[in-house]
Write a protein that holds these residues in place. Structure first.
Motif, PDB file in Angstrom:
ATOM      1  N   GLU A  97       0.825  -1.208   0.000  1.00  0.00           N
ATOM      2  CA  GLU A  97       0.000   0.000   0.000  1.00  0.00           C
ATOM      3  C   GLU A  97       0.861   1.260   0.000  1.00  0.00           C
ATOM      4  OE1 GLU A  97      -3.361   1.903  -0.464  1.00  0.00           O
ATOM      5  OE2 GLU A  97      -3.526  -0.213   0.067  1.00  0.00           O
TER       6      GLU A  97
ATOM      7  N   GLU B 298       2.737   1.542  -3.292  1.00  0.00           N
ATOM      8  CA  GLU B 298       1.836   1.351  -4.429  1.00  0.00           C
ATOM      9  C   GLU B 298       2.309   0.211  -5.331  1.00  0.00           C
ATOM     10  OE1 GLU B 298       1.407   5.059  -6.405  1.00  0.00           O
ATOM     11  OE2 GLU B 298       0.291   5.998  -4.755  1.00  0.00           O
TER      12      GLU B 298
ATOM     13  N   ARG C 217       1.787  -3.292  -7.035  1.00  0.00           N
ATOM     14  CA  ARG C 217       0.684  -4.122  -7.490  1.00  0.00           C
ATOM     15  C   ARG C 217       1.265  -5.272  -8.315  1.00  0.00           C
ATOM     16  NH1 ARG C 217      -0.929  -1.385  -4.168  1.00  0.00           N
ATOM     17  NH2 ARG C 217      -2.825  -0.109  -4.071  1.00  0.00           N
TER      18      ARG C 217
END
Length: 368
Positions: A144, A147, A149
């Protein structure tokens, strides 16, 4: 120091230093304008209690500072939370299965204190579970904050979603009572009849059990050790017969192949014919191993001091009258005789189940 300064100092302490002055100035203008509007409405200066009410309406200093701070506003954001929840649920269910299998093996191995074994299993599950939750939370927080992913989040495919049933307790045999859907019409004869819930649960349990066996077989796990265990109440040592050394490699390969088939079934639970085609030769090999073990006639040797007894026998022990547990454990030969009967019956049940597996998979191969 007045109330506004105390409030702004509390907010500023949570802000980056390079932006602190601008944000504090903006907040000061906001607060003063709110104060002036309220004073104009009342026609008099505000009391401290009235100022307190307005500052509370603006928000707690930690909450206000979070609105201006760069980066995520939560440890695990709404985009990552479903992945975190799935990982935690699936991981806890796997840990529960592993602890349950370990407890079962520990209890049947002859532990002197069953209560202590159960307590250790609960302690192991909760400590491992807390570690799992902590590790998953830290990983999600890092994803998180930076960021991150991974590809499996952004480039997923529908055909890869089979294992997501891991997080469904109903797939593990846990009873759930969802609202009953309307009764569907009966499928025509020969059509596919898929069961409700995730059908990969039974294969996952089989995979875990085989994996625990393999780890014990190669000596990684020790419950009980293969070379010797202590029998409850007997203070006797169980030593493996030569047949186990002879069949060590075939049994290991057999278990690994079984694990491979189960793992494929976890991700492809509806591949009925492929699984049946693989399990027929596996069952035939299992029958051969069962025959080789039974033909050895000698499986273990019990030793207590100078006294020894052999756990051995043949198919003549397949007699219901022989299934009588020995009362009292003072005679080592009686214990060996009892274990001999148990061993013969276990081999017979194993052979029968393998034959049934062959018949069932032949039927599945034909019907799909």
């Amino acid at each position: 120091m007045d109330m506004i300064d105390r409030y702004l100092n509390a907010v500023a302490a949570q802000l980056p230093q390079d932006e602190r002055a601008d944000i504090v100035a903006e907040l000061r203008d906001l607060i003063l304008s709110r104060f002036e509007a309220k004073e104009e409405e009342l026609g008099r200066p505000l009391t401290e209690d009235e100022q307190e009410v307005i500052l509370r309406e603006i928000g707690h200093p930690l909450v206000v500072a979070a609105r201006y701070r760069k980066g995520p506003d939560s440890l695990i954001g709404p985009e990552l939370f479903p992945y975190w929840l799935f990982g935690v649920k699936a991981g806890l269910l796997v840990l529960l299965a592993v602890q349950a299998i370990g407890l079962f093996i520990h209890l049947i191995s002859g532990t002197d204190d069953a209560g202590q074994a159960i307590s250790h299993a609960f302690h192991g599950f909760f400590s491992s579970g807390l570690t799992l939750i902590g590790a998953a939370t830290v990983a999600a927080a890092i994803f998180e904050h930076y960021e991150i992913r991974p590809k499996w989040m952004t480039q997923w495919r529908v055909k890869d979603l089979g294992a997501f049933g891991l997080s469904d307790p109903a797939a593990w045999g846990v009873k759930v009572d969802p609202p009953k859907p309307p009764k569907a019409p009966k499928a025509p004869w020969g059509a596919s009849r898929r069961t409700e819930g995730w059908p990969g649960g039974e294969y996952l349990f089989s995979f875990l059990a085989a994996g625990m066996f393999v780890l014990w077989w190669v000596g990684v796990l020790h419950f009980p050790p293969f070379s010797s265990i202590e029998l409850r109440g007997q203070d006797a040592i169980v030593t493996a017969a030569p047949v186990w050394s002879t069949l060590f490699a075939p049994i290991l390969v057999y278990a690994l192949i079984q694990m491979a088939v189960d793992l494929n079934s976890v991700f492809r639970p509806y591949a009925v014919r492929i699984r049946a085609l693989a399990r027929i030769p596996i069952a035939l090999v299992g029958l051969w191993l069962t025959w080789r073990i039974s033909e050895a006639g000698h499986w273990f040797t019990l030793t207590r001091g100078e006294e020894t007894a052999r756990v051995a026998g043949d198919w003549s022990l397949l007699d219901l009258n022989a299934l009588q547990w020995v009362e009292g454990a003072g005679n080592l030969s009686d214990v060996a005789a009892t274990l001999s009967v148990v061993m013969v019956w276990a081999l017979a049940i194993s052979a029968l189940s393998l034959i049934c597996s062959i018949i069932l998979n032949l039927w599945r191969l034909a019907r799909g």
